[in-house]
Write a protein that holds these residues in place. Sequence first.
Motif, PDB file in Angstrom:
ATOM      1  N   LYS A  25      75.160 -40.572  -1.446  1.00 50.33           N
ATOM      2  CA  LYS A  25      74.503 -39.955  -0.623  1.00 50.33           C
ATOM      3  C   LYS A  25      75.186 -40.661   0.253  1.00 50.33           C
ATOM      4  O   LYS A  25      75.352 -39.983   1.493  1.00 50.33           O
ATOM      5  CB  LYS A  25      73.164 -39.620  -0.495  1.00 50.33           C
ATOM      6  N   THR A  26      74.855 -41.881   1.144  1.00 48.29           N
ATOM      7  CA  THR A  26      74.960 -42.353   3.024  1.00 48.29           C
ATOM      8  C   THR A  26      76.750 -42.323   2.445  1.00 48.29           C
ATOM      9  O   THR A  26      77.403 -42.451   3.499  1.00 48.29           O
ATOM     10  CB  THR A  26      74.634 -44.087   2.560  1.00 48.29           C
ATOM     11  N   THR A  27      77.340 -42.345   1.528  1.00 48.00           N
ATOM     12  CA  THR A  27      78.966 -43.148   1.418  1.00 48.00           C
ATOM     13  C   THR A  27      79.414 -41.076   1.697  1.00 48.00           C
ATOM     14  O   THR A  27      80.248 -40.866   2.595  1.00 48.00           O
ATOM     15  CB  THR A  27      79.907 -42.509  -0.279  1.00 48.00           C
ATOM     16  N   THR A  28      78.522 -40.040   1.587  1.00 49.99           N
ATOM     17  CA  THR A  28      79.570 -39.188   2.043  1.00 49.99           C
ATOM     18  C   THR A  28      79.227 -38.241   3.904  1.00 49.99           C
ATOM     19  O   THR A  28      79.736 -37.791   4.220  1.00 49.99           O
ATOM     20  CB  THR A  28      78.090 -37.448   1.511  1.00 49.99           C
ATOM     21  N   LEU A  29      77.577 -39.580   4.194  1.00 50.77           N
ATOM     22  CA  LEU A  29      77.271 -39.382   5.454  1.00 50.77           C
ATOM     23  C   LEU A  29      78.140 -40.002   6.490  1.00 50.77           C
ATOM     24  O   LEU A  29      78.631 -39.616   7.322  1.00 50.77           O
ATOM     25  CB  LEU A  29      75.946 -39.811   5.696  1.00 50.77           C
ATOM     26  N   ASN A  30      78.587 -40.713   5.559  1.00 50.44           N
ATOM     27  CA  ASN A  30      79.827 -41.629   6.752  1.00 50.44           C
ATOM     28  C   ASN A  30      80.968 -40.919   6.193  1.00 50.44           C
ATOM     29  O   ASN A  30      82.050 -41.352   7.540  1.00 50.44           O
ATOM     30  CB  ASN A  30      79.777 -43.250   5.631  1.00 50.44           C
ATOM     31  N   TYR A  31      81.568 -40.418   5.512  1.00 49.90           N
ATOM     32  CA  TYR A  31      82.855 -39.174   4.724  1.00 49.90           C
ATOM     33  C   TYR A  31      82.461 -38.554   6.160  1.00 49.90           C
ATOM     34  O   TYR A  31      83.582 -38.303   6.855  1.00 49.90           O
ATOM     35  CB  TYR A  31      83.120 -38.989   3.770  1.00 49.90           C
ATOM     36  N   LEU A  32      81.088 -37.528   6.426  1.00 49.94           N
ATOM     37  CA  LEU A  32      81.739 -37.048   7.279  1.00 49.94           C
ATOM     38  C   LEU A  32      81.281 -37.130   9.318  1.00 49.94           C
ATOM     39  O   LEU A  32      81.755 -36.879   9.890  1.00 49.94           O
ATOM     40  CB  LEU A  32      79.846 -35.928   6.972  1.00 49.94           C
ATOM     41  N   ILE A  33      80.773 -38.121   8.763  1.00 49.83           N
ATOM     42  CA  ILE A  33      80.744 -38.899  10.245  1.00 49.83           C
ATOM     43  C   ILE A  33      81.856 -39.484  10.709  1.00 49.83           C
ATOM     44  O   ILE A  33      82.876 -39.444  12.097  1.00 49.83           O
ATOM     45  CB  ILE A  33      79.651 -40.169  10.274  1.00 49.83           C
TER      46      ILE A  33
END
Length: 342
Positions: A25-33
């Motif tokens: 989940k947080t990896t996905t967030l960072n990818y989008l950022i």
Amino acid sequence: MGLLSQLKQEYKTLSIVGMAKNAGKTTTLNYLIEEAMDDGVVLGITSTGRDGESTDLVTGTDKPRVFLDAGTIVSVPVKLYELADAGLEILRMTNYSTALGQMMLCRVAESGYVQIAGPVNTKDHKKMCQEMIDLGAELILIDGAVDRKSIAAPETSDAIILATGAVLSRSLKKVVEETVHILSLYRLPELEPGVFRDAILSNREAEKIMLMKQGKIEVLDLKTGLSASRFLDEAIDEETEYIYMPGAFTMSVIADIHPAKLKNVQFILKDPTKIFMDALPWQQLRKKGFSVKVLDHIEVAALTVNPYSPAGYSFEHEELLKAMRDAVEDIPVFDVKVGGGV
């Protein structure tokens, strides 16, 4: 085309939901950022709990931190403000209170790591997201840090990004099956406009079980189906068309209802997050003729897969990506670790 480029054309607010801890989940967030930084998109970042710390406060394991670019609008409670490596300009002191203090809306003045948090209350979250848009955010990303079920609820955001992966099982087949099961629940058909839908919406505050028989509404003095299965069996007759269940839906809710009655009525739930049932019993129930609709389904904008498990095993990322794409052909699937696009 990158994931963010696709999503920002259709949605204003997106919740990132993990099927389990360490699903990515947080990896996905960072990818989008990172994509937003490359594309010059102004993001609004918030959370349903707390995220961005280097160590998981529950498990004690390492976590990816959240790095925000200058210009990003972010929600930060008072007690986490001083912990930010980034330079934060306070734009607004809000009226939303949390266990970590009053919530502030800040603009990142100097890029760096930030611990984020937000209101737990859904209504407050919606209001705050609108405030972030008013302050210049082009797309809001909501990190589902506390309750992975509630953050998926349709009133929270326009759509969700579902993060899944190897942490669910050592079996690739089971990972795919469990993910497809959740997706099938989230995409259940909605109850069409009409007498029963109007009756439910006009009685939402009471939140009691309701039946419709030949166009007439009957309200039971029950707020949940839990431990009320035999009462439901008595209430259902050959004239019953619909049953609205406002609370959680589990096997115990229908355990004492005669199978023939189950086939002849349609159950209505508030939304798919009310269903607490694994894939196998759910499939068996549907094969017996069980029919269900929801007032609001959950829009799934994309699926991200994480081939690694903290237990030490992993899948070959191309194999996981292909298996998931074959299973969910109409939803974009990404492996954000390798930048896997559609």
